[in-house]
Design an enzyme around this catalytic site. Structure first.
Site, PDB file in Angstrom:
ATOM      1  CG  HIS A 197      -6.240  32.764  43.236  1.00 48.71           C
ATOM      2  ND1 HIS A 197      -5.944  31.986  42.149  1.00 48.71           N
ATOM      3  CD2 HIS A 197      -7.316  32.207  43.804  1.00 48.71           C
ATOM      4  CE1 HIS A 197      -6.829  31.002  42.074  1.00 48.71           C
ATOM      5  NE2 HIS A 197      -7.671  31.118  43.075  1.00 48.71           N
ATOM      6  CD  GLU A 432      -3.804  21.560  22.152  1.00 54.87           C
ATOM      7  OE1 GLU A 432      -4.219  22.594  22.682  1.00 54.87           O
ATOM      8  OE2 GLU A 432      -4.104  21.215  20.993  1.00 54.87           O
ATOM      9  CG  ASP A 456      -6.692  22.075  25.765  1.00 57.76           C
ATOM     10  OD1 ASP A 456      -7.709  22.080  26.494  1.00 57.76           O
ATOM     11  OD2 ASP A 456      -6.531  22.856  24.817  1.00 57.76           O
ATOM     12  CB  CYS A 503       2.697  27.036  23.242  1.00 61.22           C
ATOM     13  SG  CYS A 503       1.547  25.774  22.691  1.00 61.22           S
TER      14      CYS A 503
HETATM   15  C1  PEP Z   1      -2.857  24.604  25.574  1.00 60.78           C
HETATM   16  O1  PEP Z   1      -3.835  23.856  25.511  1.00 60.78           O
HETATM   17  O2  PEP Z   1      -1.947  24.486  26.415  1.00 60.78           O
HETATM   18  C2  PEP Z   1      -2.726  25.711  24.609  1.00 60.78           C
HETATM   19  C3  PEP Z   1      -1.620  26.416  24.554  1.00 60.78           C
HETATM   20  O3  PEP Z   1      -3.817  25.991  23.831  1.00 60.78           O
HETATM   21  P1  PEP Z   1      -5.090  26.832  24.359  1.00 60.78           P
HETATM   22  O4  PEP Z   1      -4.762  27.358  25.718  1.00 60.78           O
HETATM   23  O5  PEP Z   1      -5.303  27.893  23.350  1.00 60.78           O
HETATM   24  O6  PEP Z   1      -6.146  25.778  24.352  1.00 60.78           O
HETATM   25 MG    MG Z   2      -5.166  23.970  23.848  1.00 67.79          MG
END
Ligand code: PEP
Ligand code: MG
Length: 568
Positions: A197, A432, A456, A503
């Site tokens: 970490h 996702e 996700d 993202c």
């Molecule tokens: C993801 O799932 O990668 C994402 C960007 O959405 P969140 O982290 O908000 O679920």
């Molecule tokens: Mg997500």
């Protein structure tokens, strides 16, 4: 002092591709918590000790919650998750039971804690690879409880003098998260690996770091001038002028306000993940080209009722105004899973991550909210110069996507009828779920872009809860199965003329930038702090080399083999 020759030189594992020079401060948090011989059983009152233990646990939970929030804000959600794991350890039934048994047997609470953690720490230490790092987490939790029970002082790592090189035997996640990159020129530790970490946090914070130097590090004295080179994995005492100069130039990653391209000229958009307007501001400061993920559910948290259409309109309009030349991708509400909103009265679900979340709620119980959000978005799109894009979370089927797109059409028709100015945004879908990966072609035919949410996607491909530290080794985006899902998505997206971005947290790790460019991503979106490092990385990449790297990696079948390619 500097001369032609450094006075000592040590090698370890570089954790951050940065170097820094400063003055050594040894960090020894009195972790030598040997408590001496326990008092006689007759001197200990069991009920009092039980209560002291309960109070310490309560205080530990409060501290962990604060540190979790601070880390989520300063570094990112993924890194902050470690504090949830620590909370789980604080409440681990087996550990709690053994502490209580030891107290029952006549030990004061702090001795009981020391004893109860011994076995679990030893067990994790005996395991391979990343499991062994769990021992660090357990030590962190144990030491926190011991400090709380013995009223030990906390060393304020956030207030170290500027230009500090911190040396320590090891740094726990909570210690590393406190380090201020403006004050700490670097750190080096006796133990630890690239995936500890401490190393992960150092990368996120942009602090030069070398871990796993070994006992030799302890020969460096307090106050010495030291160069920590996280790229070479070296620690140098009394570096030469030439070495210092080189470090000075590599210390600060340049903030590039303009879009960047690879060395051979392929432009790649580097955008920010935000949840508030304050984060939009931070994104501008770090040189983001735009916003790649606006997590709008944050606008719905910490309040008693949902924001109105007008409130939302103003927020989206301000976000667009911050990036007059860029793109702002707003994700519609992603409520459910780990994101709970008390006033929405979400159902109790056995498996919230597999339950009614994201688009499932927007097309179901939250359809009114979905509609007013879309109205606010379409109105904001017309109000400013910036380019608005809207994407939908957690889509698993084509009918879901079609229903969401129909909702956009019907909101547009309604605004038209009402004579309210609006503009239809670019539309996209998040990838996702495994189902979305398999349907990516069909999705790409219906929208303008796909954005891969690796947080996700990794959890669902690997069947490993993103919140559960016990399966954290499986929640790993470089697992071959996840990489194949990403490769497949990019290919399908491009075949359907959609641009493809990412993202999830993976996009913000410079260690993966070359691989992701090689896999063909058009856009990266990440926490603002990591933008300068990723932009820098992109400028050094030759796409041919990156593609060859991606091809080699896609042939691998184990995460260790993937990691080896990435480390080379
Ligand atoms: C993801 O799932 O990668 C994402 C960007 O959405 P969140 O982290 O908000 O679920
Ligand atoms: Mg997500």
């Amino acid at each position: 002092m500097s001369s032609d020759q450094p006075s000592a030189h040590f090698e370890g594992t570089g954790a951050t591709p940065l170097a820094g020079v400063g003055t050594v401060r040894w960090y020894e948090p009195g972790r030598d918590l040997s408590l001496g011989e326990p008092p006689a059983e007759s001197e200990t009152d069991t009920a009092t000790e039980m209560e002291r233990f309960e109070t310490a646990r309560e205080q530990a939970r409060t501290e962990l919650e604060t540190e979790r929030e601070r880390t989520a804000e300063a570094i990112g959600e993924e890194e902050a998750a470690v504090f949830d794991a620590h909370k789980q350890f604080v409440d681990d039934p087996q550990i709690v039971e053994s502490v209580e048994e030891a107290i029952d047997g006549g030990l004061p609470a702090e001795y009981a804690v020391g004893e109860a953690f011994e076995d679990p720490i030893a067990q994790f230490e005996g395991m391979d690879g990343r499991m062994s790092e769990r021992a660090d987490d357990l030590r962190d939790v144990r030491d926190r409880l011991l400090r709380l029970l013995t009223s030990g002082e906390r060393v304020d790592l956030a207030e170290l003098p500027a230009g500090t090189i911190l040396l320590a035997e090891r740094l726990t996640p909570s210690e590393t998260a406190q380090l201020d990159p403006d004050r700490v020129a670097g750190f080096a530790t006796v133990v630890g690996g690239r995936t500890s970490h401490a190393a992960i946090f150092a990368r996120s914070l942009g602090i030069p770091a070398v871990v796993g130097v070994g006992d030799a590090l302890e020969t460096i004295e307090e106050g010495a001038t030291v160069l920590v080179d996280g790229e070479a994995g070296t620690v140098t005492v009394d570096p030469t002028d030439a070495q210092r100069e080189q470090a000075a130039t590599s210390r600060d990653v340049e903030i590039r306000e303009q879009p960047v391209a690879t060395a051979d000229g392929k432009e790649i958009e580097v955008a920010a993940n935000v949840g508030t307007l304050a984060e939009v501001e931070a994104a501008v400061q770090q040189g983001a080209d735009g916003v790649g993920l606006f997590r709008t559910e944050y606008l719905f948290l910490e309040r008693d009722s949902p924001p109105t259409e007008d409130e939302q309109f103003e927020t989206y309009r301000d976000a667009l105004a911050a990036f007059p030349d860029g793109r702002v991708v707003v994700r519609t509400l992603d409520i459910g899973g780990d994101k709970q909103v008390p006033y929405l009265d979400l159902p109790e679900e056995e498996n919230p991550f597999l339950g009614e979340r994201g688009i499932r709620r927007s097309l179901g119980p939250d359809s009114d909210l979905f509609e007013s959000q879309l109205r606010a978005l379409l109105r904001a799109g017309a109000a400013e110069d910036g380019r608005l894009s809207v994407m939908f979370p957690m889509v698993a089927t084509v009918p879901e996507l079609e229903a969401a797109l129909e909702m956009v059409e019907s909101v547009a028709a309604e605004l038209e009828r009402e004579g309210i100015e609006y503009e239809l945004p670019e539309l996209g879908v998040m990838i996702e779920t495994p189902s979305a990966v398999f349907l990516a072609e069909a999705f790409a035919e219906r929208v303008d872009f796909l954005s891969i949410g690796t947080n996700d996607l990794t959890q669902y491909v690997m069947a490993a809860d993103r919140e559960n530290e016990r399966v954290a080794t499986l929640h790993e985006p470089t697992e071959p199965a996840v990489l194949r899902a990403i490769a497949r998505t990019v290919e399908a997206g491009h075949a359907g003329n959609a641009w493809v971005g990412m993202c999830g947290e993976m996009a913000g790790n410079p260690a993966y930038t070359e691989l992701l460019v090689g896999l063909g991503l058009d856009e990266f979106s990440m926490s603002a702090v990591t933008i300068p490092a990723v932009k820098e990385q992109i400028t050094a990449i030759e796409t041919d080399d990156a593609e060859a790297l991606a091809d080699r990696i896609l042939e691998e079948t184990t995460v260790d083999a993937v990691r080896e390619h990435l480390e080379n």
